[in-house]
Design a protein around this motif. Sequence first.
Motif, mmCIF file in Angstrom:
data_model
loop_
_atom_site.group_PDB
_atom_site.id
_atom_site.type_symbol
_atom_site.label_atom_id
_atom_site.label_comp_id
_atom_site.label_asym_id
_atom_site.label_seq_id
_atom_site.Cartn_x
_atom_site.Cartn_y
_atom_site.Cartn_z
ATOM 1 N N THR A 1 30.305 44.340 -58.356
ATOM 2 C CA THR A 1 30.953 44.734 -57.324
ATOM 3 C C THR A 1 30.743 43.919 -56.241
ATOM 4 O O THR A 1 29.860 42.983 -56.154
ATOM 5 C CB THR A 1 30.323 46.109 -56.743
ATOM 6 O OG1 THR A 1 30.233 47.034 -57.862
ATOM 7 C CG2 THR A 1 30.797 46.760 -55.501
ATOM 8 N N LEU A 2 31.763 43.588 -55.665
ATOM 9 C CA LEU A 2 31.981 42.417 -54.415
ATOM 10 C C LEU A 2 32.586 43.125 -53.265
ATOM 11 O O LEU A 2 33.568 43.901 -53.328
ATOM 12 C CB LEU A 2 32.963 41.372 -54.956
ATOM 13 C CG LEU A 2 32.637 40.497 -56.165
ATOM 14 C CD1 LEU A 2 32.768 40.966 -57.489
ATOM 15 C CD2 LEU A 2 33.127 38.920 -55.859
ATOM 16 N N TYR A 3 31.755 42.779 -52.041
ATOM 17 C CA TYR A 3 32.364 43.529 -50.787
ATOM 18 C C TYR A 3 31.976 42.626 -49.737
ATOM 19 O O TYR A 3 30.964 41.832 -49.591
ATOM 20 C CB TYR A 3 32.163 44.945 -50.673
ATOM 21 C CG TYR A 3 30.719 45.268 -50.630
ATOM 22 C CD1 TYR A 3 29.865 45.598 -49.454
ATOM 23 C CD2 TYR A 3 29.940 45.741 -51.856
ATOM 24 C CE1 TYR A 3 28.677 46.077 -49.211
ATOM 25 C CE2 TYR A 3 28.640 46.118 -51.889
ATOM 26 C CZ TYR A 3 27.902 46.194 -50.430
ATOM 27 O OH TYR A 3 26.789 46.703 -50.298
ATOM 28 N N ASN A 4 32.514 42.656 -48.651
ATOM 29 C CA ASN A 4 32.116 41.989 -47.308
ATOM 30 C C ASN A 4 32.139 40.508 -47.313
ATOM 31 O O ASN A 4 31.377 40.104 -47.173
ATOM 32 C CB ASN A 4 30.876 42.496 -46.583
ATOM 33 C CG ASN A 4 30.902 43.880 -46.153
ATOM 34 O OD1 ASN A 4 31.898 44.838 -46.152
ATOM 35 N ND2 ASN A 4 29.731 44.418 -45.951
ATOM 36 N N ALA A 5 33.518 40.124 -47.926
ATOM 37 C CA ALA A 5 33.959 38.905 -47.701
ATOM 38 C C ALA A 5 34.520 38.755 -46.538
ATOM 39 O O ALA A 5 35.897 38.711 -46.427
ATOM 40 C CB ALA A 5 34.851 38.255 -48.984
ATOM 41 N N PHE A 6 34.033 38.218 -45.500
ATOM 42 C CA PHE A 6 34.355 38.398 -44.133
ATOM 43 C C PHE A 6 35.567 37.468 -43.665
ATOM 44 O O PHE A 6 36.341 37.721 -42.838
ATOM 45 C CB PHE A 6 33.222 38.042 -42.992
ATOM 46 C CG PHE A 6 32.263 39.333 -43.052
ATOM 47 C CD1 PHE A 6 32.614 40.601 -43.002
ATOM 48 C CD2 PHE A 6 31.031 38.901 -43.475
ATOM 49 C CE1 PHE A 6 31.720 41.566 -43.128
ATOM 50 C CE2 PHE A 6 30.022 40.085 -43.869
ATOM 51 C CZ PHE A 6 30.217 41.180 -43.331
ATOM 52 N N ASP A 7 35.393 36.334 -44.604
ATOM 53 C CA ASP A 7 36.445 35.141 -44.170
ATOM 54 C C ASP A 7 36.920 34.297 -45.211
ATOM 55 O O ASP A 7 37.144 33.155 -45.081
ATOM 56 C CB ASP A 7 35.935 34.297 -43.044
ATOM 57 C CG ASP A 7 37.119 33.291 -42.480
ATOM 58 O OD1 ASP A 7 38.220 33.753 -42.370
ATOM 59 O OD2 ASP A 7 36.754 32.352 -41.786
ATOM 60 N N ALA A 8 36.916 34.946 -46.416
ATOM 61 C CA ALA A 8 37.258 34.152 -47.690
ATOM 62 C C ALA A 8 37.671 35.226 -48.925
ATOM 63 O O ALA A 8 37.766 36.546 -48.368
ATOM 64 C CB ALA A 8 36.019 33.294 -48.022
ATOM 65 N N ASN A 9 37.867 34.756 -49.841
ATOM 66 C CA ASN A 9 38.395 35.640 -51.035
ATOM 67 C C ASN A 9 36.806 36.077 -51.584
ATOM 68 O O ASN A 9 35.979 35.544 -51.163
ATOM 69 C CB ASN A 9 39.036 34.688 -52.147
ATOM 70 C CG ASN A 9 40.289 34.094 -51.683
ATOM 71 O OD1 ASN A 9 41.094 34.707 -51.123
ATOM 72 N ND2 ASN A 9 40.429 32.807 -51.854
ATOM 73 N N GLY A 10 37.225 37.137 -52.550
ATOM 74 C CA GLY A 10 35.843 37.601 -52.982
ATOM 75 C C GLY A 10 35.415 36.857 -54.236
ATOM 76 O O GLY A 10 34.373 36.600 -54.177
ATOM 77 N N VAL A 11 36.314 36.288 -54.942
ATOM 78 C CA VAL A 11 36.076 35.378 -55.857
ATOM 79 C C VAL A 11 36.738 34.013 -55.863
ATOM 80 O O VAL A 11 38.033 33.942 -55.328
ATOM 81 C CB VAL A 11 36.228 36.030 -57.340
ATOM 82 C CG1 VAL A 11 36.099 35.069 -58.359
ATOM 83 C CG2 VAL A 11 35.776 37.239 -57.379
ATOM 84 N N GLY A 12 36.113 32.761 -55.857
ATOM 85 C CA GLY A 12 36.828 31.549 -55.741
ATOM 86 C C GLY A 12 36.350 30.990 -57.100
ATOM 87 O O GLY A 12 35.570 31.115 -57.875
ATOM 88 N N THR A 13 37.574 30.053 -57.692
ATOM 89 C CA THR A 13 37.805 29.591 -59.061
ATOM 90 C C THR A 13 38.374 27.991 -58.760
ATOM 91 O O THR A 13 39.134 27.734 -57.711
ATOM 92 C CB THR A 13 38.340 30.055 -59.697
ATOM 93 O OG1 THR A 13 39.766 30.233 -59.484
ATOM 94 C CG2 THR A 13 37.936 31.575 -60.315
ATOM 95 N N HIS A 14 37.717 27.354 -59.544
ATOM 96 C CA HIS A 14 38.149 25.780 -59.723
ATOM 97 C C HIS A 14 38.105 25.395 -61.194
ATOM 98 O O HIS A 14 36.835 25.484 -61.581
ATOM 99 C CB HIS A 14 37.473 24.907 -58.632
ATOM 100 C CG HIS A 14 38.034 23.521 -58.534
ATOM 101 N ND1 HIS A 14 39.110 23.117 -58.408
ATOM 102 C CD2 HIS A 14 37.248 22.390 -59.219
ATOM 103 C CE1 HIS A 14 39.470 21.792 -58.627
ATOM 104 N NE2 HIS A 14 38.218 21.249 -59.170
ATOM 105 N N ALA A 15 38.976 24.888 -61.550
ATOM 106 C CA ALA A 15 39.036 24.088 -63.080
ATOM 107 C C ALA A 15 38.354 25.054 -64.227
ATOM 108 O O ALA A 15 37.533 24.791 -64.826
ATOM 109 C CB ALA A 15 38.337 22.965 -62.890
ATOM 110 N N ILE A 16 38.687 26.523 -64.088
ATOM 111 C CA ILE A 16 38.131 27.213 -65.213
ATOM 112 C C ILE A 16 39.255 27.652 -66.144
ATOM 113 O O ILE A 16 40.166 27.573 -65.882
ATOM 114 C CB ILE A 16 37.473 28.496 -64.716
ATOM 115 C CG1 ILE A 16 38.248 29.545 -63.817
ATOM 116 C CG2 ILE A 16 36.237 28.134 -63.741
ATOM 117 C CD1 ILE A 16 37.472 30.690 -63.605
#
Length: 186
Positions: A171-186
Amino acid sequence: LLAVHAQAATYYVNVARLNDDSSCALAQTKSTAKKTLLAGISCMAGGDTLRVVSGTYREQVYFTLTPDLPSGTASANTFMIAEDGPGTVIITRPLSNPPFYNFNTAANYLTVDGFIFDGGATIDVPDSGTGPFALWDNNHHVTLQNNTFRNSYGDLLFMAHTSDSIVRGNTLYNAFDANGVGTHAI
């Protein structure tokens, strides 16, 4: 130094303990657990299990600076498990510190199960903008399950250069100023 184990061991951590004075051998029972995550992790070898007793752990677990959770193998994962089930262990950063849970070395064949990773931010009180949990640097076969990632101005869960991994039942919540999930080169 990590001890060489003939078979996988289980270690306990309990924030209610007075200190980390228990030896690694004694930390294999719940009644004589280590107090901090870092002390428990320092006992581990690949394939071991760290069982974390209910409570709030205010620690910076940043693995370029501290002992890393040892990688497991395809036949023997390393486990970090909330002892009393999902939602009973909160891991939050010390005040004014950067991300408190950051695998910055290749942690492989690892399962993290049942924790609340709390960035410590509120809508009125921002954190450093770094999320509460990050995987970096060629991690593979990492399973994140039954966890909660919450309260940050950065990505709640960030994964970079990570492959063959499973993220389920979180469960992800309260990402106030960004995405819930960030990815790079996966």
